[in-house]
Design a protein around this motif. Structure first.
Motif, mmCIF file in Angstrom:
data_model
loop_
_atom_site.group_PDB
_atom_site.id
_atom_site.type_symbol
_atom_site.label_atom_id
_atom_site.label_comp_id
_atom_site.label_asym_id
_atom_site.label_seq_id
_atom_site.Cartn_x
_atom_site.Cartn_y
_atom_site.Cartn_z
ATOM 1 N N LYS A 12 5.721 -2.263 16.634
ATOM 2 C CA LYS A 12 4.826 -3.679 16.875
ATOM 3 C C LYS A 12 3.680 -3.630 16.114
ATOM 4 C CE LYS A 12 5.871 -5.298 21.410
ATOM 5 N NZ LYS A 12 5.509 -5.867 22.710
ATOM 6 N N SER A 13 2.909 -2.506 15.672
ATOM 7 C CA SER A 13 1.998 -2.379 15.068
ATOM 8 C C SER A 13 1.925 -2.924 13.532
ATOM 9 C CB SER A 13 1.164 -1.091 15.140
ATOM 10 O OG SER A 13 2.022 -0.124 14.442
ATOM 11 N N ASP A 14 3.246 -2.790 13.134
ATOM 12 C CA ASP A 14 3.464 -3.370 11.633
ATOM 13 C C ASP A 14 3.609 -4.916 11.576
ATOM 14 O OD1 ASP A 14 3.540 -0.797 10.724
ATOM 15 O OD2 ASP A 14 5.648 -0.453 11.183
ATOM 16 N N GLU A 15 3.926 -5.564 12.829
ATOM 17 C CA GLU A 15 4.007 -7.121 12.628
ATOM 18 C C GLU A 15 2.887 -7.809 12.271
ATOM 19 O OE1 GLU A 15 6.408 -8.875 15.887
ATOM 20 O OE2 GLU A 15 6.742 -6.754 16.627
ATOM 21 N N VAL A 16 2.804 -9.029 11.623
ATOM 22 C CA VAL A 16 1.845 -9.685 11.157
ATOM 23 C C VAL A 16 1.952 -11.147 11.922
ATOM 24 C CG1 VAL A 16 1.341 -8.404 9.195
ATOM 25 C CG2 VAL A 16 2.905 -10.372 8.903
ATOM 26 N N GLY B 160 -8.220 -16.622 25.911
ATOM 27 C CA GLY B 160 -7.391 -16.730 26.956
ATOM 28 C C GLY B 160 -5.896 -16.115 26.342
ATOM 29 N N THR B 161 -5.819 -16.653 24.870
ATOM 30 C CA THR B 161 -4.795 -16.357 24.102
ATOM 31 C C THR B 161 -4.694 -14.811 23.596
ATOM 32 O OG1 THR B 161 -4.646 -18.823 23.111
ATOM 33 C CG2 THR B 161 -3.441 -16.688 21.775
ATOM 34 N N PHE C 127 -2.015 -11.810 24.116
ATOM 35 C CA PHE C 127 -1.458 -11.263 23.080
ATOM 36 C C PHE C 127 -1.501 -9.805 22.995
ATOM 37 C CE2 PHE C 127 -2.063 -10.408 18.209
ATOM 38 C CZ PHE C 127 -0.872 -10.753 17.879
ATOM 39 N N ASN C 128 -2.792 -9.547 23.838
ATOM 40 C CA ASN C 128 -2.952 -8.103 23.980
ATOM 41 C C ASN C 128 -2.110 -7.175 24.949
ATOM 42 O OD1 ASN C 128 -6.504 -8.403 23.543
ATOM 43 N ND2 ASN C 128 -5.073 -8.121 22.072
ATOM 44 N N SER C 129 -1.874 -8.035 25.958
ATOM 45 C CA SER C 129 -0.977 -7.670 27.002
ATOM 46 C C SER C 129 0.592 -7.618 26.587
ATOM 47 C CB SER C 129 -0.939 -8.780 28.157
ATOM 48 O OG SER C 129 -0.315 -9.863 27.821
ATOM 49 N N LEU C 130 0.799 -7.938 25.628
ATOM 50 C CA LEU C 130 2.170 -8.130 24.848
ATOM 51 C C LEU C 130 2.168 -6.812 23.935
ATOM 52 C CD1 LEU C 130 2.980 -11.727 24.016
ATOM 53 C CD2 LEU C 130 4.026 -10.322 25.800
ATOM 54 N N GLY C 131 1.122 -5.953 23.781
ATOM 55 C CA GLY C 131 0.981 -4.759 23.082
ATOM 56 C C GLY C 131 0.215 -5.119 21.548
ATOM 57 N N TYR C 132 -0.068 -5.998 21.063
ATOM 58 C CA TYR C 132 -0.410 -6.509 19.856
ATOM 59 C C TYR C 132 -2.177 -6.545 20.004
ATOM 60 C CZ TYR C 132 4.073 -8.377 19.334
ATOM 61 O OH TYR C 132 5.493 -8.248 19.319
ATOM 62 N N ASP C 133 -2.704 -6.353 18.705
ATOM 63 C CA ASP C 133 -4.097 -6.320 18.520
ATOM 64 C C ASP C 133 -4.526 -7.568 17.579
ATOM 65 O OD1 ASP C 133 -6.623 -4.657 18.873
ATOM 66 O OD2 ASP C 133 -6.372 -5.149 16.669
#
Length: 504
Positions: free
Chosen positions: A4-8, A66-67, A71-77
């Motif tokens: 997931k950390s590789d996604e943009v 809110g977004t 977004f963070n709850s899905l495991g993204y930063d």
């Protein structure tokens, strides 16, 4: 296998007339997270529509927060967001002080008509409402920013004082947002083309128009393309992320709908209703009451594209009026249920001319009216007449586009809140007698801003890649009524429009 950390991702701020949203898209153009912050405008006097620019900024903070939580709850930063695009309500005008960074008065919203006496004065001085149309593509009306700027200069002491100090700055909403978020004072070609002050052939501020409206070039932002980096966000959850795309909301929807070729058209059904027809690399100046505008310029060195535009002042806002002011419905969803209770409009027509009639009529003396009422009429007939009103006005615009372009449009791409209603889209197909195409992904305005930003920061490399991202599954609607029935309906609408005129 990538993690997931590789996604943009690409973000999009969609700042509208009655709400602000922040959406995050993946590289396939799919929404990963979003949040909406609704707000109310202020109506200080009849015909006045305004909003605090600071409250608009606060609505963006709320939407972004809110977004990003989602977004963070899905495991993204947030660091995975490579760029942010902005799309905004057009023509709405802000005046602020460049030294303090604070607004000088409330923003005047695009559909405000307080400037009507001033417009009549300016038309008299110009000799014609279309005096400058060969330069800026627009008639002199209450709609566009230059008239709002002139009104502020004549009526707001704080604006007058800032001019004396040399610290006055004007801007449309995109300019205000980019300035407050990055510190840079810029606009894009699509928003500049809605001010009445830009020469749409040179993309420079027109001295002739500036002189006539009494605005100084030093009080206006630098004009840039729709897809380039305007600056980096200074603070907050998106700190360090570049703002790389900017389009007025209707032009953004044009990009999001992939209307990249001459002859393609889209219609957005939001608070108002806006149809844009891509005319290619040369502007067509309308002889039938349409506006000539910049469609987009996707990069500083890219060839700009032009469009013909027809605008309807009241679309979704008529449903809000029925809910909030009349109490006919409790929620917008009720409109569909109510209109489903009747087979037709029962002879009832609703001309939603709360702020006059825009293209192709351009009658600021028109006012809203419901005609054809009998004891047979029900809430269902009024609900259906409200939906039909948008569709009739869309047909009037389409007919003008056919005359100006010499092109028979066979397909209309649609987006916006009202397109969620199958019934409304079927009514539209019945009235137009052409194919009406609705994409599976309805957020085309925000997508257009995201595509421009992604192109600017290198997430996508070409217009060809943008086409692939913008394409999606569609639902098509075709006419189900006879030509005789359509002619009867249109005659009734034309009579209703006549009844709406000469009220002020």
């Amino acid at each position: 296998m990538s993690s997931k950390s590789d996604e943009v991702f690409i973000g999009a701020i969609d700042q509208g007339t009655s709400s602000t949203r922040f959406l995050i898209f993946n590289i396939k153009g799919q929404i990963v997270a979003s949040h909406q912050c609704e707000y109310e405008n202020h109506y200080a006097k009849a015909g006045w529509v305004e909003k605090s620019p600071t409250e608009i900024l606060e609505s963006i903070d709320t939407a972004v927060a809110g977004t990003c939580r989602r977004f963070n709850s899905l495991g993204y930063d947030a660091s995975q967001i490579k760029g942010v695009g902005i799309t905004n309500q057009r023509e709405t005008t802000v005046a602020f002080d460049i030294e303090t960074g604070k607004e000088l008065t409330n923003a005047i919203i695009w559909n405000d008509v307080r400037t009507k006496p001033l417009v009549r004065q300016l038309i008299d001085e110009a000799g014609s409402a279309t005096r400058f149309a060969s330069i800026n593509g627009l008639p002199i009306t209450t709609y566009f920013s230059a008239v709002k700027m002139r009104w502020m200069l004549e009526n707001v002491p704080e604006v007058q004082a800032a001019r004396e100090r040399g610290t006055l700055r004007f801007g449309t909403i995109d300019t205000w947002l980019i300035y407050k978020m990055t510190g840079n004072y810029v606009t894009d070609v699509t928003n500049a083309s809605r001010t009445m002050l830009m020469d749409i052939k040179t993309f420079k501020w027109s001295q002739e128009c500036l002189d006539f409206f009494g605005v100084r070039e030093s009080e206006l932002p630098e004009i840039r393309s729709s897809a380039e980096v305007y600056g980096t966000i200074k603070d907050g959850r998106l700190e360090g992320i570049p703002i790389g795309g900017c389009l007025g909301d209707q032009q953004a929807a044009m990009v999001g709908q992939s209307c990249f070729d001459a002859g393609e058209a889209k219609n957005t059904y939001g608070t108002g209703c806006f149809m844009l027809f891509n005319t290619g690399e040369k502007p067509i100046f309308s002889k039938n009451g349409l506006l000539t505008t910049v469609g987009y310029q996707l990069g500083p060195d890219a060839t700009p594209k032009y469009a013909l535009e027809g605008s309807i002042a009241v679309a979704g806002s008529a449903i809000q009026w029925l809910r909030d002011k009349v109490g006919l419905i409790v929620s917008p969803a009720e409109m569909g249920f109510l209109s489903d209770t009747v087979d037709d409009n029962g002879g009832v027509y609703f001309v939603t001319a709360f702020s006059g009639l825009f293209a192709p009529y351009w009658r600021d003396d028109a006012r809203g009216c419901i005609v054809g009422l009998t004891q047979y009429a029900t809430r269902g007939h009024i609900a259906r007449a409200t939906l039909e009103s948008v569709c009739y006005q869309t047909r009037a615009i389409l007919e003008a586009m056919r005359k100006d372009s010499g092109t028979e449009l066979r397909r209309l791409r649609v987006d916006g809140g009202l397109t969620n209603s199958d019934q409304t889209m079927q009514i539209q197909a019945d009235i137009l007698d052409i194919e009406v195409v609705r994409p599976e992904m309805r957020e085309t305005t925000a997508l257009g801003a995201a595509l421009a930003a992604g192109l600017a920061v290198g997430v996508w490399k070409s217009e060809g890649e943008l086409r692939q991202v913008a394409q999606s599954n569609v639902t098509a609607f075709w006419s189900h009524i006879t030509e005789e029935k359509r002619t009867e309906m249109l005659k009734g609408w034309d009579k209703a429009v006549e009844r709406s005129l000469d009220w002020s």
